[in-house]
Motif scaffolding. Structure first.
Motif, PDB file in Angstrom:
ATOM      1  N   GLU A  14       0.831  -1.210   0.000  1.00 21.53           N
ATOM      2  CA  GLU A  14       0.000   0.000   0.000  1.00 21.53           C
ATOM      3  C   GLU A  14       0.865   1.259   0.000  1.00 21.53           C
ATOM      4  O   GLU A  14       0.521   2.261  -0.628  1.00 21.53           O
ATOM      5  CB  GLU A  14      -0.925  -0.007   1.221  1.00 21.53           C
ATOM      6  CG  GLU A  14      -1.969  -1.116   1.213  1.00 21.53           C
ATOM      7  CD  GLU A  14      -2.939  -1.007   0.044  1.00 21.53           C
ATOM      8  OE1 GLU A  14      -3.237   0.133  -0.387  1.00 21.53           O
ATOM      9  OE2 GLU A  14      -3.387  -2.063  -0.458  1.00 21.53           O
ATOM     10  N   HIS A  25       2.132   1.611  -3.493  1.00 17.94           N
ATOM     11  CA  HIS A  25       1.036   2.072  -4.360  1.00 17.94           C
ATOM     12  C   HIS A  25       0.787   3.563  -4.158  1.00 17.94           C
ATOM     13  O   HIS A  25       0.552   4.312  -5.120  1.00 17.94           O
ATOM     14  CB  HIS A  25      -0.223   1.279  -4.046  1.00 17.94           C
ATOM     15  CG  HIS A  25      -1.419   1.680  -4.847  1.00 17.94           C
ATOM     16  ND1 HIS A  25      -1.496   1.527  -6.212  1.00 17.94           N
ATOM     17  CD2 HIS A  25      -2.608   2.257  -4.471  1.00 17.94           C
ATOM     18  CE1 HIS A  25      -2.663   1.967  -6.649  1.00 17.94           C
ATOM     19  NE2 HIS A  25      -3.347   2.417  -5.609  1.00 17.94           N
ATOM     20  N   SER A  26       0.849   4.020  -2.897  1.00 17.75           N
ATOM     21  CA  SER A  26       0.634   5.434  -2.603  1.00 17.75           C
ATOM     22  C   SER A  26       1.721   6.297  -3.244  1.00 17.75           C
ATOM     23  O   SER A  26       1.432   7.351  -3.824  1.00 17.75           O
ATOM     24  CB  SER A  26       0.624   5.654  -1.084  1.00 17.75           C
ATOM     25  OG  SER A  26       0.549   7.018  -0.774  1.00 17.75           O
ATOM     26  N   THR A  74       3.430   5.524  -5.911  1.00 16.87           N
ATOM     27  CA  THR A  74       3.221   5.492  -7.360  1.00 16.87           C
ATOM     28  C   THR A  74       2.122   6.461  -7.777  1.00 16.87           C
ATOM     29  O   THR A  74       2.239   7.182  -8.771  1.00 16.87           O
ATOM     30  CB  THR A  74       2.858   4.067  -7.815  1.00 16.87           C
ATOM     31  OG1 THR A  74       3.896   3.172  -7.406  1.00 16.87           O
ATOM     32  CG2 THR A  74       2.695   3.995  -9.314  1.00 16.87           C
ATOM     33  N   GLN A  75       1.029   6.497  -6.996  1.00 18.23           N
ATOM     34  CA  GLN A  75      -0.061   7.427  -7.300  1.00 18.23           C
ATOM     35  C   GLN A  75       0.420   8.872  -7.223  1.00 18.23           C
ATOM     36  O   GLN A  75       0.059   9.702  -8.061  1.00 18.23           O
ATOM     37  CB  GLN A  75      -1.214   7.209  -6.331  1.00 18.23           C
ATOM     38  CG  GLN A  75      -2.092   6.022  -6.632  1.00 18.23           C
ATOM     39  CD  GLN A  75      -3.311   5.987  -5.756  1.00 18.23           C
ATOM     40  OE1 GLN A  75      -3.241   6.265  -4.550  1.00 18.23           O
ATOM     41  NE2 GLN A  75      -4.454   5.655  -6.338  1.00 18.23           N
ATOM     42  N   THR A  76       1.222   9.175  -6.202  1.00 18.97           N
ATOM     43  CA  THR A  76       1.745  10.530  -6.051  1.00 18.97           C
ATOM     44  C   THR A  76       2.619  10.911  -7.227  1.00 18.97           C
ATOM     45  O   THR A  76       2.578  12.035  -7.739  1.00 18.97           O
ATOM     46  CB  THR A  76       2.561  10.642  -4.739  1.00 18.97           C
ATOM     47  OG1 THR A  76       1.720  10.291  -3.638  1.00 18.97           O
ATOM     48  CG2 THR A  76       3.088  12.054  -4.548  1.00 18.97           C
ATOM     49  N   SER A  80       0.386  11.623 -10.279  1.00 22.32           N
ATOM     50  CA  SER A  80      -0.679  12.624 -10.117  1.00 22.32           C
ATOM     51  C   SER A  80      -0.187  14.028 -10.457  1.00 22.32           C
ATOM     52  O   SER A  80       0.983  14.289 -10.525  1.00 22.32           O
ATOM     53  CB  SER A  80      -1.185  12.611  -8.674  1.00 22.32           C
ATOM     54  OG  SER A  80      -0.157  12.958  -7.783  1.00 22.32           O
TER      55      SER A  80
END
Length: 470
Positions: free
Chosen positions: A459, A462-463, A465-467, A470
């Motif tokens: 997690e 994943h966080s 990677t999202q940042t 984005s």
């Protein structure tokens, strides 16, 4: 970077080991990170017996002194150090099955307390019942004595400019640190540094009106009554009882494996939680009177294990159940909270230690990631406090919703431990019995699996990677 960890318990010791494993080395060959733990109480890892080869520490497998580590927490330990995981499992007992029964011993709900393997070739990892002391000692033995100091902290000042300052109760010179990790529990003082505009503790712990006692009896007395590998929860209209084997047989070939259920060892741990309106003071309680009250409270319960416990009952302490109001933040100017210092979960959650382990791994992974990026782009001349704050933001965004959901669920479920009328009690039994015949077991198991199957490292990745995208 100079790092101070306040609190040498499970959260603090785990934070030290995670930092040592994951923090990237500074670009300058002459520099390294300095990490010191300050703990108010005795930090000596030595005891009067060799617990590494002996049975589970027999004085503390109780509410407040004993704990359950879910598969999600055990996987944090596995990623940290597989030898550490094996040491901890060796001192406890693996419990893949959770049974909820009524006070007469009738099974109401049976659940699988294991995770789901990520591949067909893997075995499921089970829950572990463990002494808090044993768990702590396995961590403590991996920390050099020079890096853990027995000294009480009086105040932490989160400085917006420059290093944070740690003051001590003995008026010894304060120390400065870029990062201060508050791992000093729900009554700790580090969280006050996050709210300097208020006096005292702006978010004091709340007594839930429930208290617990616990202890041990010989496993030989109950082996015909307790299923191997089971954690048992007994509910009635005037309290709650729990019991499980507390150690594995020394001859068990897989006693250090969280994937295997061993033959039980020498003792059975038990605990009881019930309604006590006025918070007891553990230092002044009349232990004989508490034992007498327990016998009276549970005298009509037919569960054979409970009756055997009551027959040889000795009370050593009482443990009030505390929670803490949700904090608006877990970080300020390089002071970061983890574990009970950030959120206190009641024993009903079964996730207190596991969530602390998840906190520490998540924060250290975020910190290491952003610190590595800064070293790669700027070299040794970086703004350390800015990096800490940058890492704390996704840490809180990831952890706060998960912990609050677990807390709310636990607070709802702990109501079954409060006193009920006879009508309320049998309505509860009927409700659970009906649900057992229908969809509830699979629904409840699904909720439990969601907690146990959670991989905080994935997690966190994943966080990040999202940042990035984005």
């Amino acid at each position: 970077m100079k790092i101070v960890i306040i609190g040498g318990g499970i959260s603090g010791c785990t934070a030290y080991l995670q930092l040592k494993k994951h923090l990237p080395k500074p670009p300058s060959p002459d520099e390294d990170h300095e990490i010191t733990i300050y703990e108010a109480y005795d930090t000596n890892k030595d005891t009067t017996c060799d617990e590494r080869d002996g049975p589970t520490h027999s004085s503390t497998l109780i509410v407040g002194g004993g704990l359950g580590i879910g598969p999600n927490g055990l996987n944090v330990l596995k990623r940290l150090d597989e030898d550490l995981l094996r040491d901890i499992v060796r001192g406890g007992y693996v419990v893949p099955t959770s049974n909820m029964k009524n006070k007469n011993g009738r099974l109401l709900i049976r659940m699988d307390a294991s995770d789901e393997p990520t591949s067909p070739n893997e075995l499921p990892m089970h829950m572990l019942g463990c002494s808090r002391h044993w768990f702590w000692r396995c961590l403590r033995m991996r920390i050099p004595d020079r890096d853990i100091v027995t000294k009480r902290v009086a105040e932490v000042v989160a400085s917006p400019d420059g290093r944070n300052v740690v003051h001590f109760a003995d008026d010894s010179p304060p120390v400065e640190a870029d990062l201060v990790i508050g791992a000093d529990g729900l009554k700790g003082i580090v969280k006050r540094a996050l709210f300097p505009e208020t006096e005292g503790d702006p978010f004091p712990p709340h007594y839930e009106g429930l208290s617990g006692v616990g202890g041990f009896i010989s496993a030989d007395k109950v082996k015909d009554d307790v299923e191997k590998g089971s954690m048992n929860f007994i509910i009635g209209g005037n309290g709650f009882f729990g019991y499980f084997y507390s150690d594995s047989a020394r001859s068990a070939p897989h006693r250090d494996s969280p994937y295997h259920v061993s033959e039980p060892g020498e003792s059975l741990g038990w605990w009881s939680t019930y309604q006590v309106d006025e918070c007891p003071n553990p230092k002044t309680i009349d232990k004989e009177d508490v034992a007498r009250q327990l016998r009276e409270r549970y005298s009509s319960w037919k569960d054979p294990v409970i009756q055997k416990v009551l027959h040889s009952l000795e009370v050593s302490n009482m443990y009030p159940t505390w929670t803490m109001p949700p904090l608006p933040t877990w970080e300020r100017n390089g002071v970061v909270l983890v574990g009970d210092a950030a959120h206190a979960l009641p024993p009903t959650s079964g996730q207190g230690s596991s969530q602390a382990l998840e906190d520490v791994e998540a924060f250290v992974l975020f910190l290491s990631h952003y610190l590595r990026k800064e070293y790669e782009t700027r070299g040794p001349d970086i703004d350390v406090k800015a990096v800490i704050s940058t890492a704390a933001k996704p840490y809180m965004e990831l952890r706060i919703p998960r912990v609050r959901a677990i807390l709310e669920d636990a607070k709802h479920r702990q109501n079954i431990k409060r006193d009920m009328s006879i009508v309320e009690e049998y309505l509860m039994y009927s409700f659970l019995w009906i649900l057992e015949l229908g969809w509830f077991p699979s629904f409840f198991a699904k909720e439990m699996k969601a907690v146990f199957n959670y991989n905080v490292a994935d997690e966190t990745d994943h966080s990040r990677t999202q940042t990035y995208f984005s």
